[in-house]
Write a protein that holds these residues in place. Structure first.
Motif, PDB file in Angstrom:
ATOM      1  N   UNK A 169       0.848  -1.190   0.000  1.00 34.65           N
ATOM      2  CA  UNK A 169       0.000   0.000   0.000  1.00 34.65           C
ATOM      3  C   UNK A 169       0.880   1.234   0.000  1.00 34.65           C
ATOM      4  N   UNK A 170       0.420   2.251  -0.682  1.00 30.88           N
ATOM      5  CA  UNK A 170       1.131   3.522  -0.756  1.00 30.88           C
ATOM      6  C   UNK A 170       0.112   4.642  -0.625  1.00 30.88           C
ATOM      7  N   UNK A 171       0.480   5.641   0.172  1.00 30.96           N
ATOM      8  CA  UNK A 171      -0.365   6.832   0.326  1.00 30.96           C
ATOM      9  C   UNK A 171       0.501   8.062   0.133  1.00 30.96           C
ATOM     10  N   UNK A 172      -0.104   9.132  -0.314  1.00 25.44           N
ATOM     11  CA  UNK A 172       0.643  10.367  -0.492  1.00 25.44           C
ATOM     12  C   UNK A 172      -0.222  11.460  -1.068  1.00 25.44           C
ATOM     13  N   UNK A 173       0.433  12.359  -1.775  1.00 21.79           N
ATOM     14  CA  UNK A 173      -0.270  13.493  -2.377  1.00 21.79           C
ATOM     15  C   UNK A 173       0.357  13.815  -3.725  1.00 21.79           C
ATOM     16  N   UNK A 174      -0.385  14.515  -4.542  1.00 27.83           N
ATOM     17  CA  UNK A 174       0.121  14.877  -5.857  1.00 27.83           C
ATOM     18  C   UNK A 174      -0.414  16.215  -6.333  1.00 27.83           C
ATOM     19  N   UNK A 175       0.344  16.799  -7.231  1.00 31.25           N
ATOM     20  CA  UNK A 175      -0.060  18.029  -7.910  1.00 31.25           C
ATOM     21  C   UNK A 175       0.058  17.782  -9.402  1.00 31.25           C
ATOM     22  N   UNK A 176      -0.941  18.197 -10.132  1.00 32.42           N
ATOM     23  CA  UNK A 176      -0.955  18.043 -11.591  1.00 32.42           C
ATOM     24  C   UNK A 176      -1.275  19.390 -12.225  1.00 32.42           C
ATOM     25  N   UNK A 177      -0.514  19.754 -13.231  1.00 30.99           N
ATOM     26  CA  UNK A 177      -0.823  20.951 -14.014  1.00 30.99           C
ATOM     27  C   UNK A 177      -1.395  20.472 -15.345  1.00 30.99           C
ATOM     28  N   UNK A 178      -2.644  20.847 -15.586  1.00 26.37           N
ATOM     29  CA  UNK A 178      -3.360  20.471 -16.802  1.00 26.37           C
ATOM     30  C   UNK A 178      -3.387  21.662 -17.752  1.00 26.37           C
ATOM     31  N   UNK A 179      -3.186  21.381 -19.031  1.00 26.40           N
ATOM     32  CA  UNK A 179      -3.200  22.422 -20.061  1.00 26.40           C
ATOM     33  C   UNK A 179      -4.179  22.014 -21.158  1.00 26.40           C
ATOM     34  N   UNK A 180      -4.981  22.957 -21.590  1.00 23.55           N
ATOM     35  CA  UNK A 180      -5.964  22.663 -22.642  1.00 23.55           C
ATOM     36  C   UNK A 180      -5.261  22.633 -23.992  1.00 23.55           C
ATOM     37  N   UNK A 181      -5.537  21.598 -24.742  1.00 22.06           N
ATOM     38  CA  UNK A 181      -4.984  21.463 -26.089  1.00 22.06           C
ATOM     39  C   UNK A 181      -6.119  21.129 -27.045  1.00 22.06           C
ATOM     40  N   UNK A 182      -5.789  20.963 -28.293  1.00 21.76           N
ATOM     41  CA  UNK A 182      -6.827  20.657 -29.285  1.00 21.76           C
ATOM     42  C   UNK A 182      -7.580  19.381 -28.943  1.00 21.76           C
ATOM     43  N   UNK A 183      -6.865  18.405 -28.386  1.00 22.05           N
ATOM     44  CA  UNK A 183      -7.478  17.122 -28.064  1.00 22.05           C
ATOM     45  C   UNK A 183      -8.121  17.054 -26.698  1.00 22.05           C
ATOM     46  N   UNK A 184      -8.091  18.137 -25.939  1.00 21.76           N
ATOM     47  CA  UNK A 184      -8.657  18.136 -24.595  1.00 21.76           C
ATOM     48  C   UNK A 184      -7.617  18.578 -23.583  1.00 21.76           C
ATOM     49  N   UNK A 185      -7.799  18.177 -22.351  1.00 23.33           N
ATOM     50  CA  UNK A 185      -6.905  18.558 -21.261  1.00 23.33           C
ATOM     51  C   UNK A 185      -5.782  17.551 -21.138  1.00 23.33           C
ATOM     52  N   UNK A 186      -4.537  18.043 -21.125  1.00 22.77           N
ATOM     53  CA  UNK A 186      -3.365  17.182 -21.004  1.00 22.77           C
ATOM     54  C   UNK A 186      -2.494  17.631 -19.840  1.00 22.77           C
ATOM     55  N   UNK A 187      -1.786  16.693 -19.264  1.00 26.01           N
ATOM     56  CA  UNK A 187      -0.864  16.992 -18.174  1.00 26.01           C
ATOM     57  C   UNK A 187       0.452  17.519 -18.726  1.00 26.01           C
ATOM     58  N   UNK A 188       0.875  18.666 -18.212  1.00 25.03           N
ATOM     59  CA  UNK A 188       2.175  19.229 -18.598  1.00 25.03           C
ATOM     60  C   UNK A 188       3.179  19.131 -17.450  1.00 25.03           C
ATOM     61  N   UNK A 189       2.670  18.885 -16.232  1.00 20.93           N
ATOM     62  CA  UNK A 189       3.561  18.721 -15.090  1.00 20.93           C
ATOM     63  C   UNK A 189       2.853  17.908 -14.019  1.00 20.93           C
TER      64      UNK A 189
END
Length: 163
Positions: A133-153
Protein backbone atom coordinates in the motif's frame (compact mmCIF):
# COMPACT_ATOMS: atom_id res chain seq x y z
CA UNK A 1 -24.16 71.52 -19.64
CA UNK A 2 -22.61 70.45 -16.35
CA UNK A 3 -25.81 68.61 -15.42
CA UNK A 4 -25.73 66.69 -18.73
CA UNK A 5 -22.08 65.65 -18.13
CA UNK A 6 -22.91 64.58 -14.58
CA UNK A 7 -25.85 62.48 -15.81
CA UNK A 8 -23.64 60.94 -18.50
CA UNK A 9 -20.91 60.09 -15.97
CA UNK A 10 -23.47 58.52 -13.64
CA UNK A 11 -24.94 56.49 -16.51
CA UNK A 12 -21.44 55.42 -17.64
CA UNK A 13 -20.56 54.34 -14.09
CA UNK A 14 -23.75 52.26 -13.85
CA UNK A 15 -23.07 50.57 -17.20
CA UNK A 16 -19.43 49.95 -16.32
CA UNK A 17 -20.38 48.42 -12.96
CA UNK A 18 -22.94 46.19 -14.67
CA UNK A 19 -20.40 45.01 -17.24
CA UNK A 20 -17.76 44.29 -14.57
CA UNK A 21 -20.27 42.35 -12.44
CA UNK A 22 -21.47 40.42 -15.51
CA UNK A 23 -17.88 39.63 -16.52
CA UNK A 24 -17.17 38.27 -13.02
CA UNK A 25 -20.26 36.07 -13.23
CA UNK A 26 -19.19 34.74 -16.63
CA UNK A 27 -15.72 34.06 -15.31
CA UNK A 28 -17.20 32.05 -12.46
CA UNK A 29 -19.33 30.01 -14.88
CA UNK A 30 -16.34 29.42 -17.15
CA UNK A 31 -14.20 28.47 -14.16
CA UNK A 32 -16.76 25.90 -12.98
CA UNK A 33 -16.98 24.47 -16.49
CA UNK A 34 -13.18 24.16 -16.68
CA UNK A 35 -13.09 22.50 -13.24
CA UNK A 36 -15.64 19.94 -14.45
CA UNK A 37 -13.65 19.24 -17.61
CA UNK A 38 -10.40 18.77 -15.68
CA UNK A 39 -12.11 16.53 -13.11
CA UNK A 40 -13.46 14.38 -15.94
CA UNK A 41 -9.96 14.07 -17.44
CA UNK A 42 -8.59 13.21 -13.99
CA UNK A 43 -11.24 10.50 -13.56
CA UNK A 44 -10.39 9.04 -16.96
CA UNK A 45 -6.68 9.15 -16.06
CA UNK A 46 -7.28 7.32 -12.77
CA UNK A 47 -9.56 4.78 -14.49
CA UNK A 48 -6.76 4.00 -16.94
CA UNK A 49 -4.39 3.39 -14.02
CA UNK A 50 -6.88 1.08 -12.29
CA UNK A 51 -7.28 -0.82 -15.57
CA UNK A 52 -3.47 -0.96 -15.94
CA UNK A 53 -3.94 0.49 -19.44
CA UNK A 54 -0.53 2.01 -20.17
CA UNK A 55 -1.32 3.52 -23.56
CA UNK A 56 -4.52 5.15 -22.31
CA UNK A 57 -2.70 6.48 -19.22
CA UNK A 58 0.11 7.97 -21.31
CA UNK A 59 -2.40 9.60 -23.68
CA UNK A 60 -3.17 12.15 -20.93
CA UNK A 61 0.37 13.63 -21.04
CA UNK A 62 1.58 16.41 -23.32
CA UNK A 63 4.65 14.87 -24.94
CA UNK A 64 6.13 18.23 -25.96
CA UNK A 65 5.64 20.26 -22.76
CA UNK A 66 5.87 17.60 -20.04
CA UNK A 67 8.07 17.91 -16.92
CA UNK A 68 7.85 16.26 -13.52
CA UNK A 69 9.11 16.40 -9.97
CA UNK A 70 9.50 12.85 -8.69
CA UNK A 71 8.99 11.41 -5.21
CA UNK A 72 12.71 10.65 -4.92
CA UNK A 73 13.72 14.28 -5.41
CA UNK A 74 14.65 14.01 -9.09
CA UNK A 75 13.06 15.67 -12.10
CA UNK A 76 12.24 14.73 -15.66
CA UNK A 77 12.46 17.39 -18.34
CA UNK A 78 11.58 14.86 -20.99
CA UNK A 79 8.40 12.96 -21.65
CA UNK A 80 10.53 10.16 -23.12
CA UNK A 81 12.25 9.50 -19.78
CA UNK A 82 8.90 9.51 -17.97
CA UNK A 83 7.32 7.19 -20.54
CA UNK A 84 10.24 4.77 -20.23
CA UNK A 85 9.76 4.58 -16.45
CA UNK A 86 6.00 4.02 -16.75
CA UNK A 87 6.44 1.33 -19.40
CA UNK A 88 8.88 -0.47 -17.07
CA UNK A 89 6.85 -0.18 -13.86
CA UNK A 90 3.15 -0.41 -14.77
CA UNK A 91 3.40 -3.86 -16.45
CA UNK A 92 4.53 -5.29 -13.09
CA UNK A 93 1.09 -4.45 -11.64
CA UNK A 94 -1.45 -7.26 -11.67
CA UNK A 95 -4.27 -5.25 -10.14
CA UNK A 96 -5.15 -2.40 -7.85
CA UNK A 97 -6.96 -3.53 -4.71
CA UNK A 98 -7.95 0.08 -4.24
CA UNK A 99 -7.03 3.50 -5.57
CA UNK A 100 -8.80 6.31 -3.78
CA UNK A 101 -8.34 10.04 -4.26
CA UNK A 102 -9.48 12.47 -1.61
CA UNK A 103 -9.12 16.13 -0.80
CA UNK A 104 -9.14 16.84 -4.55
CA UNK A 105 -9.15 20.50 -5.54
CA UNK A 106 -8.95 22.08 -8.98
CA UNK A 107 -7.75 25.69 -9.23
CA UNK A 108 -8.31 27.39 -12.57
CA UNK A 109 -5.41 29.66 -13.52
CA UNK A 110 -6.78 30.76 -16.90
CA UNK A 111 -9.01 29.24 -19.62
CA UNK A 112 -6.16 26.97 -20.73
CA UNK A 113 -4.47 26.04 -17.42
CA UNK A 114 -5.65 24.38 -14.22
CA UNK A 115 -3.90 22.85 -11.22
CA UNK A 116 -5.28 19.74 -9.55
CA UNK A 117 -4.06 18.79 -6.06
CA UNK A 118 -5.03 15.55 -4.33
CA UNK A 119 -4.24 12.99 -1.69
CA UNK A 120 -4.25 9.32 -2.62
CA UNK A 121 -4.32 5.89 -1.01
CA UNK A 122 -3.61 2.79 -3.07
CA UNK A 123 -3.26 -0.93 -2.62
CA UNK A 124 -1.43 -2.83 -5.34
CA UNK A 125 -0.96 -6.51 -6.17
CA UNK A 126 2.09 -7.17 -8.33
CA UNK A 127 2.32 -10.02 -10.84
CA UNK A 128 4.91 -11.55 -8.50
CA UNK A 129 2.17 -11.87 -5.87
CA UNK A 130 3.67 -9.19 -3.61
CA UNK A 131 1.16 -6.71 -2.17
CA UNK A 132 1.77 -3.24 -0.82
CA UNK A 133 0.00 0.00 0.00
CA UNK A 134 1.13 3.52 -0.76
CA UNK A 135 -0.36 6.83 0.33
CA UNK A 136 0.64 10.37 -0.49
CA UNK A 137 -0.27 13.49 -2.38
CA UNK A 138 0.12 14.88 -5.86
CA UNK A 139 -0.06 18.03 -7.91
CA UNK A 140 -0.95 18.04 -11.59
CA UNK A 141 -0.82 20.95 -14.01
CA UNK A 142 -3.36 20.47 -16.80
CA UNK A 143 -3.20 22.42 -20.06
CA UNK A 144 -5.96 22.66 -22.64
CA UNK A 145 -4.98 21.46 -26.09
CA UNK A 146 -6.83 20.66 -29.29
CA UNK A 147 -7.48 17.12 -28.06
CA UNK A 148 -8.66 18.14 -24.59
CA UNK A 149 -6.90 18.56 -21.26
CA UNK A 150 -3.37 17.18 -21.00
CA UNK A 151 -0.86 16.99 -18.17
CA UNK A 152 2.17 19.23 -18.60
CA UNK A 153 3.56 18.72 -15.09
CA UNK A 154 3.10 16.25 -12.25
CA UNK A 155 4.70 16.08 -8.84
CA UNK A 156 4.08 13.64 -6.04
CA UNK A 157 5.08 12.73 -2.54
CA UNK A 158 4.62 9.60 -0.46
CA UNK A 159 3.70 9.36 3.18
CA UNK A 160 6.26 7.45 5.24
CA UNK A 161 5.58 3.72 5.31
CA UNK A 162 4.55 2.45 8.75
CA UNK A 163 6.55 -0.57 9.80
Amino acid sequence: MILKRLKFLCFAAIVLNYKVAYADEMTLKESESIKSEVMLSFKQLSDSVKAVNIDKYLSFFDQKKFTSLNENGTVYHSYTDFEKLIRQQLPMVKTYKHLVFKNVKVTVINPDTAILVNEYDSGVVLKSGEEFSVSGAGTQVWSKSKGGWLLVNVSSSMKPVNK
